[in-house]
Every structure is written in structure tokens, then in C-alpha cells.
Design an enzyme around this catalytic site. Structure first.
Site, PDB file in Angstrom:
ATOM      1  N   TRP A  32      36.217  27.394  43.021  1.00  0.00           N
ATOM      2  CA  TRP A  32      35.964  27.299  44.463  1.00  0.00           C
ATOM      3  C   TRP A  32      35.055  28.414  44.958  1.00  0.00           C
ATOM      4  CZ3 TRP A  32      40.813  27.446  42.221  1.00  0.00           C
ATOM      5  CH2 TRP A  32      41.427  28.703  42.161  1.00  0.00           C
ATOM      6  N   ARG A  33      34.783  29.385  44.091  1.00  0.00           N
ATOM      7  CA  ARG A  33      33.810  30.400  44.503  1.00  0.00           C
ATOM      8  C   ARG A  33      32.387  29.924  44.237  1.00  0.00           C
ATOM      9  NH1 ARG A  33      36.537  36.078  42.500  1.00  0.00           N
ATOM     10  NH2 ARG A  33      37.763  36.425  44.368  1.00  0.00           N
ATOM     11  N   GLU A  45      42.338  27.093  49.420  1.00  0.00           N
ATOM     12  CA  GLU A  45      43.068  28.057  50.253  1.00  0.00           C
ATOM     13  C   GLU A  45      44.509  27.618  50.469  1.00  0.00           C
ATOM     14  OE1 GLU A  45      42.388  31.014  51.421  1.00  0.00           O
ATOM     15  OE2 GLU A  45      40.436  31.035  50.461  1.00  0.00           O
ATOM     16  N   GLN A  50      50.681  29.587  47.967  1.00  0.00           N
ATOM     17  CA  GLN A  50      52.009  29.625  47.343  1.00  0.00           C
ATOM     18  C   GLN A  50      51.942  29.845  45.845  1.00  0.00           C
ATOM     19  OE1 GLN A  50      55.193  29.133  48.591  1.00  0.00           O
ATOM     20  NE2 GLN A  50      54.184  29.525  50.524  1.00  0.00           N
ATOM     21  N   LEU A  90      53.292  22.948  43.470  1.00  0.00           N
ATOM     22  CA  LEU A  90      52.453  23.754  44.366  1.00  0.00           C
ATOM     23  C   LEU A  90      53.211  24.342  45.556  1.00  0.00           C
ATOM     24  CD1 LEU A  90      49.265  21.543  44.234  1.00  0.00           C
ATOM     25  CD2 LEU A  90      49.394  23.928  43.530  1.00  0.00           C
ATOM     26  N   TYR A 130      44.523  32.560  59.217  1.00  0.00           N
ATOM     27  CA  TYR A 130      44.042  33.115  57.952  1.00  0.00           C
ATOM     28  C   TYR A 130      43.179  32.094  57.203  1.00  0.00           C
ATOM     29  CZ  TYR A 130      43.695  35.073  53.399  1.00  0.00           C
ATOM     30  OH  TYR A 130      43.160  35.554  52.233  1.00  0.00           O
ATOM     31  N   ASP A 148      44.384  40.594  54.550  1.00  0.00           N
ATOM     32  CA  ASP A 148      45.616  40.113  53.931  1.00  0.00           C
ATOM     33  C   ASP A 148      46.311  41.293  53.262  1.00  0.00           C
ATOM     34  OD1 ASP A 148      44.168  40.589  51.658  1.00  0.00           O
ATOM     35  OD2 ASP A 148      44.222  38.543  50.897  1.00  0.00           O
ATOM     36  N   CYS A 196      42.659  47.483  42.824  1.00  0.00           N
ATOM     37  CA  CYS A 196      43.608  48.182  43.683  1.00  0.00           C
ATOM     38  C   CYS A 196      44.887  47.376  43.839  1.00  0.00           C
ATOM     39  CB  CYS A 196      42.943  48.444  45.041  1.00  0.00           C
ATOM     40  SG  CYS A 196      43.669  49.829  45.922  1.00  0.00           S
ATOM     41  N   CYS A 207      36.499  51.156  39.881  1.00  0.00           N
ATOM     42  CA  CYS A 207      36.451  51.042  41.344  1.00  0.00           C
ATOM     43  C   CYS A 207      35.283  51.851  41.898  1.00  0.00           C
ATOM     44  CB  CYS A 207      37.754  51.532  41.971  1.00  0.00           C
ATOM     45  SG  CYS A 207      37.632  51.545  43.773  1.00  0.00           S
TER      46      CYS A 207
HETATM   47  S1  SF4 Z   1      40.066  54.381  43.799  1.00  0.00           S
HETATM   48 FE1  SF4 Z   1      39.771  52.222  44.277  1.00  0.00          FE
HETATM   49  S2  SF4 Z   1      41.332  51.157  43.073  1.00  0.00           S
HETATM   50 FE2  SF4 Z   1      41.919  53.313  43.152  1.00  0.00          FE
HETATM   51  S3  SF4 Z   1      43.292  53.476  44.900  1.00  0.00           S
HETATM   52 FE3  SF4 Z   1      41.239  53.943  45.637  1.00  0.00          FE
HETATM   53  S4  SF4 Z   1      40.411  51.997  46.391  1.00  0.00           S
HETATM   54 FE4  SF4 Z   1      42.205  51.536  45.111  1.00  0.00          FE
END
Ligand code: SF4
Length: 305
Positions: A32-33, A45, A50, A90, A130, A148, A196, A207
Site C-alpha cells: 500500500w506504500r 488503514e 487491529q 482481522l 486518524y 499516533d 524508535c 537513526c
Molecule cells: S536516537 Fe532516534 S531512535 Fe534513538 S531514541 Fe532518539 S529518536 Fe529514537
């Protein structure tokens, strides 16, 4: 801005482009991307509310094979849609009913064309704020910033945003580049899903916000949905592993050459500096894993071979 919201970094453009670049370089691919068909996106979506994304893929493909267009879904017998939902585990069958209802209203009230704005989409039966915003973003690039649980966790950790919905909304809006809701919402949700997560993988997932991230700098990785410090990345155990794997690549390194390879925010006199690294290295030496040597006023470390 909510009063208690901390200021964002001055160079917001750099913050934004680092994240978009990170996302575009490598991200999980979901079918879907790859589409901007609002119907297909709405189905994804509703299904993913769920169900885990990896499990949604098969169900989504099967659903679109059976009802490839909004008209075909509108013409379907509702009982068949509900059975499909249960057969694919689902979650709440009500979602199948709402989806069918939404398809019927697109056909009957909108001449088969989806509204394009979040407010317009929210008029459809069973489409909450949302979902409306997600469809507006991903199908029409016309959404607002998504907030979210994943996004809240990222904002809380990276920018020290207080656990307050108004503050999250303000910061999310300010961060999102104008007119780029499709890529931006995908990117920040991907960051929350891949890097994260509840147990973050700051370094493992590369990151792009490590150097500015409040949590990365303080070592406090709690978040609204992570009330106690996760055991992981950033922990001493993890740092010990990183020292060892770095030393495997070098004959020996001085503390200041080793430090930045272990943490991107290493600063000799900072919180994660020489003092901190010396502690880890000396534990490893006590365990017989590394040797240290002092020369020319510097401490060098190597693996014990
Ligand atoms: S460095 Fe990036 S992954 Fe690590 S806590 Fe911070 S935002 Fe989250």
C-alpha cells in the site's frame, strides 16, 4: 505552541531532510506504500488498526483481488465482507461493516470519487480522524501531521515533548514540511516502527536524529508507552558489546578515537566522555577481554588476543 513545549532545533530543514533521506534510503516495503489509490489505502488503514502490518499484507492482497474497486466493494453483500474479515482474523467485524458502508457512500454520495481532504474523508461512515488523515496523506498528499503512539514516542524522546496531546500536536505540525504529508508521515511512522520502538535501536537502525535526540543524549529512553527504562541499546551491556566489536577492526585505539565509534555523541569531557568510557573499558579489562596501555599521556585500548 503549548506553553511547556521545548523549542525545536533551529535548523528545522536539516532535521526534516535527515529523516526523509533516512526513510528514502531504506524502508520496509508494503504494497500500500506503492499506490496512491485512496480505496486501497483506506483498506490497508482499516485492516492495520487491529492487526500487525506483516500480517495485513496477505489479507490486503486477497481483499483487493476479491473487491478491486470501491464500486465492487459497494456492490458486495455485507455478509461476505464480514466473513472475509473473520476468515482472515482481522479483528472487530464492525470494521468490515464500516468499510463496506464507506464504499457505499463514496459510490452513492460522491459519484465514486473519494473526498481528498481529512475533513472531507471524515464525513464517510466509519472513517475516524486518524484514518481520514492517513488516507488524505498517502493518497492525496494532503494530510496533516500524523500523531499516533509511535510518533508520540519519537517526539517525546527526540525533542523532550511533554506527554500532552496538545504539545504533541503542535510539535508534529511544526516539524512536518508543508505539502509533504505523504513522505513525512511515512518517514516519521517508520522511524517510530523501526528505530524508535519501545526498545529503541538508535545505532542499529542508523537513526538520523541521534545527535540532537534528547533521549540519546541523556540515556533516558522512557516514553509515554514505555514507563520504565527499556533494557537494551544504550545499556552498559550493549555498550560493552560495541566496544568489543569496534576493537575487532583495529589494532588499538585511544579512548578518544574509540569513543565516537561507540556513541555518536561522545565528547571527551561530556556525560558520555572519557570518564564514562574508561569505566566500561576497565570493566572489560577486569573481565579479561581487553588490555589497556598508557603512553604519551593517553590511554590506548586493544583486545586481549
Ligand atoms: S536516537 Fe532516534 S531512535 Fe534513538 S531514541 Fe532518539 S529518536 Fe529514537
Amino acid at each position: 505552541m503549548a506553553e511547556e513545549t521545548p523549542p525545536l532545533p533551529e535548523d528545522l530543514e536539516a532535521v526534516r531532510s535527515a529523516l526523509i533521506e533516512w526513510y528514502e534510503t531504506d524502508h520496509r516495503t508494503y504494497p500500500w506504500r506503492e499506490t496512491d489509490d485512496p480505496y486501497a489505502i483506506l483498506v490497508s488503514e482499516v485492516m492495520s488498526q487491529q492487526t500487525q502490518l506483516d500480517r495485513v499484507v496477505d489479507a490486503w492482497n486477497d481483499f483487493l483481488e476479491r473487491w478491486p474497486t470501491v464500486e465492487s466493494l459497494a456492490a458486495a453483500d455485507r455478509a461476505d465482507v464480514v466473513s472475509f474479515w473473520s476468515d482472515h482474523s482481522l479483528g472487530y467485524n464492525n470494521r468490515a461493516k464500516y468499510l463496506h458502508e464507506a464504499a457505499t457512500s463514496v459510490r452513492d454520495e460522491y459519484g465514486g470519487e473519494f473526498p481528498t481532504s481529512p475533513a472531507g474523508l471524515e464525513e464517510l461512515m466509519g472513517v475516524g480522524p486518524y484514518t481520514a488523515n492517513a488516507v488524505a496523506s498517502f493518497a492525496f498528499n494532503d494530510g496533516n501531521a500524523v500523531v499516533d503512539t509511535n510518533v508520540k514516542r519519537v517526539l517525546y524522546r527526540a525533542f523532550d515533548v511533554p506527554d500532552d496531546d496538545a504539545a504533541f500536536g503542535d510539535v508534529a505540525d511544526e516539524l512536518m514540511p508543508d505539502g509533504e504529508s505523504r513522505v513525512w508521515n511515512n518517514a516519521i511512522m517508520e522511524l517510530g516502527g523501526v528505530a524508535c520502538g519501545k526498545v529503541p535501536e538508535c545505532d542499529g537502525a542508523g537513526c538520523p536524529w541521534r545527535e540532537l535526540c534528547h533521549a540519546y543524549q541523556t540515556g533516558d529512553f522512557t516514553a509515554p508507552d514505555v514507563p520504565t527504562q527499556p533494557d537494551f541499546e544504550g545499556s552498559r551491556r550493549q555498550m560493552r558489546g560495541r566496544v568489543i566489536s569496534t576493537l575487532k577492526e583495529f589494532e588499538e585505539l585511544s579512548l578518544d578515537d574509540l569513543g565516537p565509534r561507540v556513541r555518536v555523541d561522545y565528547a571527551p569531557d561530556g556525560e558520555y566522555g572519557r570518564e564514562w568510557l574508561r569505566g566500561i573499558v576497565s570493566d572489560l579489562a577486569d573481565d579479561g577481554l581487553v588490555e589497556t596501555d598508557r603512553r604519551e599521556g593517553k590511554r590506548f585500548v586493544q583486545l586481549r588476543r
